[in-house]
Write an enzyme that holds these catalytic residues in place. Structure first.
Site, PDB file in Angstrom:
ATOM      1  N   LYS B 251       0.856  -1.178   0.000  1.00 47.56           N
ATOM      2  CA  LYS B 251       0.000   0.000   0.000  1.00 47.56           C
ATOM      3  C   LYS B 251       0.899   1.237   0.000  1.00 47.56           C
ATOM      4  O   LYS B 251       1.852   1.306   0.777  1.00 47.56           O
ATOM      5  CB  LYS B 251      -0.884  -0.038   1.254  1.00 47.56           C
ATOM      6  N   GLU B 336     -19.480  -3.992  10.425  1.00 48.70           N
ATOM      7  CA  GLU B 336     -20.432  -3.217  11.221  1.00 48.70           C
ATOM      8  C   GLU B 336     -21.379  -4.106  12.011  1.00 48.70           C
ATOM      9  O   GLU B 336     -21.791  -3.767  13.120  1.00 48.70           O
ATOM     10  CB  GLU B 336     -21.231  -2.270  10.314  1.00 48.70           C
ATOM     11  N   ARG B 364     -25.323  -1.257   7.188  1.00 46.42           N
ATOM     12  CA  ARG B 364     -24.744  -2.603   7.183  1.00 46.42           C
ATOM     13  C   ARG B 364     -25.199  -3.415   8.392  1.00 46.42           C
ATOM     14  O   ARG B 364     -25.170  -4.633   8.384  1.00 46.42           O
ATOM     15  CB  ARG B 364     -23.214  -2.499   7.253  1.00 46.42           C
TER      16      ARG B 364
END
Lengths: 590, 590
Positions: B251, B336, B364
């Protein structure tokens, strides 16, 4: 009246009463508990197979652990009958006069041995993670936490999120995977291959989902052997880290019809125990049949449809569709999220998905409704059942759907009032390309009614009776209630009221609404669902700046738990008489 | 103006333009694309690390596959900048005048190479399953379907549901797991141990989640080596079954500050490219700070609190809480559902959970809000941010929360209007034991205001100005708008309006509302959210049977895509002048 005063189980008033028993006595208890499960479910209906299969685990759990200091969380808790019999609620199973006193799910209102009201799948591991982390923060290190998950609940994403977080818990946490090779229907998905490999190798396979996720693991093939279960649980009881105990059980054990027809006996209506035949099996014409007939016919004519459901084909009669067009049938397992997102993917690719959902489970996929379906505005078709003021358990209320669906942009939520209208709307939905269309099945007895083939894109209210003074907007399954209110207004107040079928609870027919005040002082809305966020509020907002009075009828913001519909209707002022009395009050104050 | 007319990438108008290039030329493209990512994000902000890390995969994908016949679905699609540069949208990255033309996410409105609007995690596999099943039903067997998932999306339950169903797909389906060892923040959960073992064994470990779930599997360590990626993808391109390609990437590759601070550069505000410092970093007093201060202080005083979030600590300044009380801090990963259910478990056990949620991601966990939190009515405390009419991407609108939260039984949804009130409500919420309490953070600049310590259990409206004719109910962050409307009513109509802070959007202060008609003809509601299912409709329904006029102001039922707030406010008639004009109309027609 206690049907079996001679049963050993009468001596069990609390879990500790079984701790001194011999294995033979526990076997006797198991046999008695199966008798009671079958007597109760054959009389009033209920979950059969899941409870028959888990008798020994409930016995072993309470033999080894100290409830309620130690806590067990039964996933879905439709399999908690054995647990209830051992925790002071025997009367609910041994005395038909008390069958209805005990709910089909765990409930802290009933017993200190229940910690949550639970009726949806895949929550147990997450709840147990919370319990274990709380125990750690409170320093109650002796307390054991056990989650029992099975019956296909592992395929729900929440179970996976729970496993992923369970691995981080310090201290004791035992996750029992009750593997009976079944979901509500057949297990769906690749996961069950891996579980089979673990069963086939007596848990020795090096490819192990649970270990991959950082959890310790133990396998027990003899999941219905109470002695083996006790030995294993005693072994694991004091582990100082999270561990999965994978046990192999037989759903429906001890009742041949439930083993032969696992799906039919997952949950059953009252049945004849000697034959396993449902008592009230008279087939009646249904909204489901009309939907399935239409879809089979459309596929016959070459329309590329995919019928999708999340492990509840029986709720819609989808087995018949599957038999007719197997390549067009998709059961994603207990996994509502993927049912919507995959449908959106299909719609993008030019296949017409028809997703079958239960209003009580659809919130599992609410973000997929918003972010995948509504935002992308692709022509997904959805059939929603159980959107209704319900006499079910509080865990299974389906009253929120108008609020959570009709507030979404781009979605057209249609509310047919008759079987003819349902089929007409479905045909239209399958042939348009512009928007997601959701169809709300009426939960009332079948209505037949003439319908003109319509375009349902723009809301166009149907004025079934063009009257004066009072206008009734009757939504979907409350159509006949609307007709009754019109009758009552005639009888009681000599008013010839206008009766309107809005057809859709999203969007408004501005033209019709605009002209209503010319002849009407009061507008009444009737909807079979929650008022909060419902259609009545949409109409109340529309007329907010005008002098027309709006009266909205539906359900208040409460959970109901197994309350008969006629009682609820009275409480909620939904009888024609109550409605007209209220109209009368408002008319008099004009 | 094209900043780099000399760049090779100017020759790439569509993906096929790279197919004839040499590996050296692809390296050059990769380098140029990194330059463009940094130039654009340092100027207007955006996702940095995820895009820098995926440049080679985007190049290799378009080198090997035939877009848009073959379809690629980028999970979250915050990493689709490289894909966009190669599919006709270079101007949005090379020409600052066109930076704002291109959204930060995939969008079919922009290009035929994008198939969905996507901004939430974990959807790609499910969408790809739908695409692949649709391809099969249509007999388009040559079409390849690729999902790219990474950046922690695997921890979301929907990803798991997708994997489970992917295993059932016949024919080609390639799931690229872009493993950069990171979520938005650190990866959370046991899953990442298993992935590490796969990386450490070059994919050879026999313990393999993907194989467990019935999927074929390939590992590529060199996930940022474009030649290796091309070789591997060419190998896999024609597989006739679902396969996972697990690649290891870095990343932020190519930009040292983004590698050193992966979290800060996941998404960044405009920054100085040479130093990596955010340009506008002036710390300002915030509602978040007040919440964190209060929670730290409560834990200091021995209150047993658990602060829970789902991979978005930065949205609330939670790192500061974590530093102060690490044992009380829980990040469940991008998941979530488990954040709510675990909080319910904690509340049952007597720990006070405080769950931090973003209004756009909370759906969610909608079923967990209903079935776990509301039904069990346990004292979970929740802080909701981004509940607002938003200038964000359409994928990240947070306008639905009042509708989906306030319709739930047992829940108290409080709407503070100032920082003092927020803290007072939070203190009360932490010390009551009766109900779930949700606090809606105002998204407007900080307001200071005197507040009397209150009990917020029963709704008690605060009358800030006791006037006549018009009553303004101003909710939460729209408090100052309410004050402006009062001013405007004075100036424009010489009306001394009543100004009311309702404090809560659940429940009604019947006493206050009952007396309003005595002095007021018009009631105005102001809320920073959707009107459909909102507070205005609740008030409109209350006054439906009365002669008081109700005007509700908020957002209509639409998605907005990166529209500035002032434009939206004008469109939605939310300026003080527009509001008073509407009041004037209604007053004149009385």
């Amino acid at each position: 009246m206690n049907l079996h005063p001679d049963f050993l189980i009468n001596r069990v008033e609390e879990p500790q009463d079984i701790k001194g028993m011999t294995i033979d006595q526990l076997h006797q208890l198991a046999s008695e508990m199966r008798t009671l499960i079958l007597e109760r479910t054959s009389t009033i209906g209920g979950h059969v197979g899941p409870d028959l299969g888990i008798v020994e685990l409930a016995l072993a759990y309470h033999y080894v652990f100290n409830s309620p200091t130690d806590k067990v969380i039964w996933d879905i808790s439709h399999n908690s009958y054995p647990h209830k019999m051992l925790t002071g609620r025997l009367a609910g199973f041994i005395d038909p006069d008390h069958y209805q006193d005990i709910s089909g799910f765990t409930s802290p209102d009933e017993s200190d041995h229940d910690f949550f009201k639970i009726g949806h799948t895949s929550t147990s591991i997450a709840l147990a993670v919370g319990e274990a982390e709380a125990r750690n923060l409170k320093g109650q290190t002796d307390r054991k936490i056990v989650a029992v998950i099975g019956d296909g609940s592992l395929s729900g994403g929440l179970a996976f999120e729970g496993l992923n977080n369970a691995a981080k818990v310090k201290g004791n946490l035992i996750i029992v995977v009750n593997d009976n090779e079944m979901s509500i229907d057949e297990n769906q998905g690749g996961l069950y291959q891996g579980l089979k490999e673990l069963r086939d190798t007596n848990g020795e396979s090096t490819n192990n989902l649970f270990k991959f996720m950082g959890l310790d693991y133990r396998y027990l093939e003899a999941g219905n052997d109470v002695a083996a279960l006790i030995d294993t649980l005693q072994d694991l009881k004091d582990v100082d880290h999270p561990i999965v105990l994978h046990i192999h059980t037989t759903k429906g054990l001890g009742y041949e019809p439930a083993i032969e027809n696992e799906y039919g006996f997952h949950w059953a209506k009252p049945f004849d125990e000697s034959t396993g035949k449902v008592k009230d099996a008279t087939p009646t014409e249904s909204y489901n049949d009309a939907v399935i007939d239409e879809l089979i016919s459309q596929v016959d004519h070459g329309v590329k449809i995919a019928a999708i459901n999340a492990a509840i084909p029986g709720a819609f009669g989808l087995k018949r569709f599957q038999a007719a067009h197997p390549a067009h049938y998709f059961d994603v397992g207990i996994a509502e999220q993927v049912s919507i997102s995959a449908a959106v993917g299909m719609a993008e690719a030019g296949i017409r998905p028809v997703v079958f959902q239960n209003s009580t489970f659809l919130p599992r996929a609410y973000d997929q409704l918003i972010h995948d379906m509504a935002l992308n505005s692709l022509p997904v078709v959805m059939i929603v059942t159980n959107g209704t003021i319900s006499n079910n358990s509080a865990t299974h209320q389906g009253t929120f759907d108008i609020s959570y669906i009709s507030s979404l942009p781009n979605v057209n939520y249609l509310t047919p009032t008759s079987v003819e209208e349902l089929v007409d709307m479905l045909r239209w939905a399958l042939n348009q390309h512009d928007e997601p269309v959701v169809l709300r099945l009426p939960m009332q007895p079948l209505v037949h009614k003439d319908v003109q083939t319509d375009d349902y894109d723009e809301p166009t209210y149907e004025i079934a009776n063009d009257g004066d003074d009072v206008a009734i907007l009757a939504v979907g399954g409350f159509w006949e209630l609307g007709e009754q209110v019109v009758e009552q207004l005639k009888t009681q107040l000599n008013i010839n009221a206008t009766l309107i079928n809005p057809k859709s609870v999203t969007g408004l027919d501005y033209d019709t609404l605009h002209h209503l005040p010319e002849k009407h002082d009061v507008v009444v809305t009737l909807e079979d669902g929650n008022l909060s966020g419902g259609f009545g509020e949409t109409i109340a907002r529309y007329f907010g700046p005008s002098s027309v009075k709006v009266l909205s009828f539906g359900a208040p913001r409460v959970f109901n738990d197994n309350v008969p519909k006629n009682v609820l209707y009275n409480q909620f002022h939904l009888t024609p008489r109550q409605i007209v009395d209220r109209v009368q009050q408002v008319l008099y104050t004009l």
